[in-house]
Each structure stands twice: as C-alpha cells, then as structure tokens.
Design a protein around this motif. Structure first.
Motif, PDB file in Angstrom:
ATOM      1  N   ASN A  28       0.854  -1.291  -0.208  1.00  0.00           N
ATOM      2  CA  ASN A  28       0.123   0.082  -0.095  1.00  0.00           C
ATOM      3  C   ASN A  28       0.869   1.314  -0.011  1.00  0.00           C
ATOM      4  N   GLY A  29       0.297   2.393  -0.417  1.00  0.00           N
ATOM      5  CA  GLY A  29       0.865   3.654  -0.436  1.00  0.00           C
ATOM      6  C   GLY A  29       1.483   3.845  -1.720  1.00  0.00           C
ATOM      7  N   LYS A  30       1.857   5.361  -1.755  1.00  0.00           N
ATOM      8  CA  LYS A  30       2.484   6.102  -2.658  1.00  0.00           C
ATOM      9  C   LYS A  30       3.808   5.361  -3.162  1.00  0.00           C
ATOM     10  N   TRP A  31       4.609   5.131  -2.377  1.00  0.00           N
ATOM     11  CA  TRP A  31       5.865   4.908  -2.638  1.00  0.00           C
ATOM     12  C   TRP A  31       6.501   3.532  -2.916  1.00  0.00           C
ATOM     13  N   LYS A  32       5.693   2.510  -2.226  1.00  0.00           N
ATOM     14  CA  LYS A  32       6.459   1.184  -2.123  1.00  0.00           C
ATOM     15  C   LYS A  32       6.926   0.420  -3.390  1.00  0.00           C
ATOM     16  N   PRO A  34       7.142   2.398  -6.504  1.00  0.00           N
ATOM     17  CA  PRO A  34       7.973   3.089  -7.361  1.00  0.00           C
ATOM     18  C   PRO A  34       9.529   2.596  -6.695  1.00  0.00           C
ATOM     19  N   ILE A  56       9.984  12.640  -2.167  1.00  0.00           N
ATOM     20  CA  ILE A  56       9.689  11.874  -0.848  1.00  0.00           C
ATOM     21  C   ILE A  56      10.823  12.497   0.280  1.00  0.00           C
ATOM     22  N   GLU A  64       9.088   3.556   4.618  1.00  0.00           N
ATOM     23  CA  GLU A  64       9.148   2.605   3.308  1.00  0.00           C
ATOM     24  C   GLU A  64       9.819   1.344   3.307  1.00  0.00           C
TER      25      GLU A  64
END
Length: 121
Positions: A28-32, A34, A56, A64
């Motif tokens: 989940n999340g915006k960064w994992k 990428p 980030i 993360e």
C-alpha cells in the motif's frame, strides 16, 4: 445445484478479496512500488534512492524501506567503512512481483494513452 454453485462462487470471491487485501496491505501507499522499481536497477544508498524518487521525504523513505525490509522485499546492508556505508537492495523474494509490476506498468501506459485521447483539445 444452482445453490452449490453460488456458494462456491461466493467462497471463491471471498478468498480472492482476502488475497487482494493482503497484497494491498503489504504494497500500500504511494511509494512502495516506485521504490521497488528504483531498486530493481541494483543496490543503492539512501540518498541515491531519495534523489531518484524526487519528492519523498527522508522520514517517509526510511519508513517505506523498513516496511519493505520487514516483508522480505528489501535487504539493508551495512559496510564497515569510514564513514559507514549502507545500501539497500531487492531480495530474491521481490522477484515474485516482476509479473505484477510488468502488468501494472503496461496497464498504466494504456490507461494514460486512453485518457490523453479522451481529453478535449
């Protein structure tokens, strides 16, 4: 007979929903995702990762990386140099996401093209 089929489909659906929820919980999340893509280029230091990802914050990046390390996607390696060198790299287990990432990238490209065509000019 129809009821048995409906029960089986309902159970199969519940199993599928739980499996997707588990996957989304871990990734989940915006960064994992990428972050995993950045590390697919090979081991990198914290600042290199942050520079590649762009906006980030160090705090979020550290969180993360810890989350991915706890779920066996990333390995943190510390080298006894002066100053100490720390690198992050993907584990062999992270390869289990290769097909998912390929499909997600391909879908994203198709979706972007579709949206761009639909935009009024």
């Amino acid at each position: 007979m129809e009821t048995d089929s409906k029960i089986h489909n309902t159970q199969a659906c519940k199993v599928s929903v739980l499996a997707v929820k588990d996957a989304l919980y871990v990734l989940n999340g915006k960064w994992k995702l990428p972050l995993i893509l950045v590390l697919s280029e090979g081991p990198q230091r914290f600042n290199e990762i942050q520079r590649t990802l762009g906006d980030i914050t160090p705090k979020i990046l550290a969180k993360e990386l810890r989350d991915l390390e706890q779920n066996d996607f990333v390995e943190r390696k510390v080298f006894a140099t002066t100053p100490v060198t720390v690198t992050y790299e993907l584990t062999p287990y992270s390869k289990s996401l290769d097909r998912v990432l390929d499909e997600l990238r391909d879908w994203g490209l198709q979706h972007r093209q579709r949206i761009m065509k639909a935009e009024p000019k």
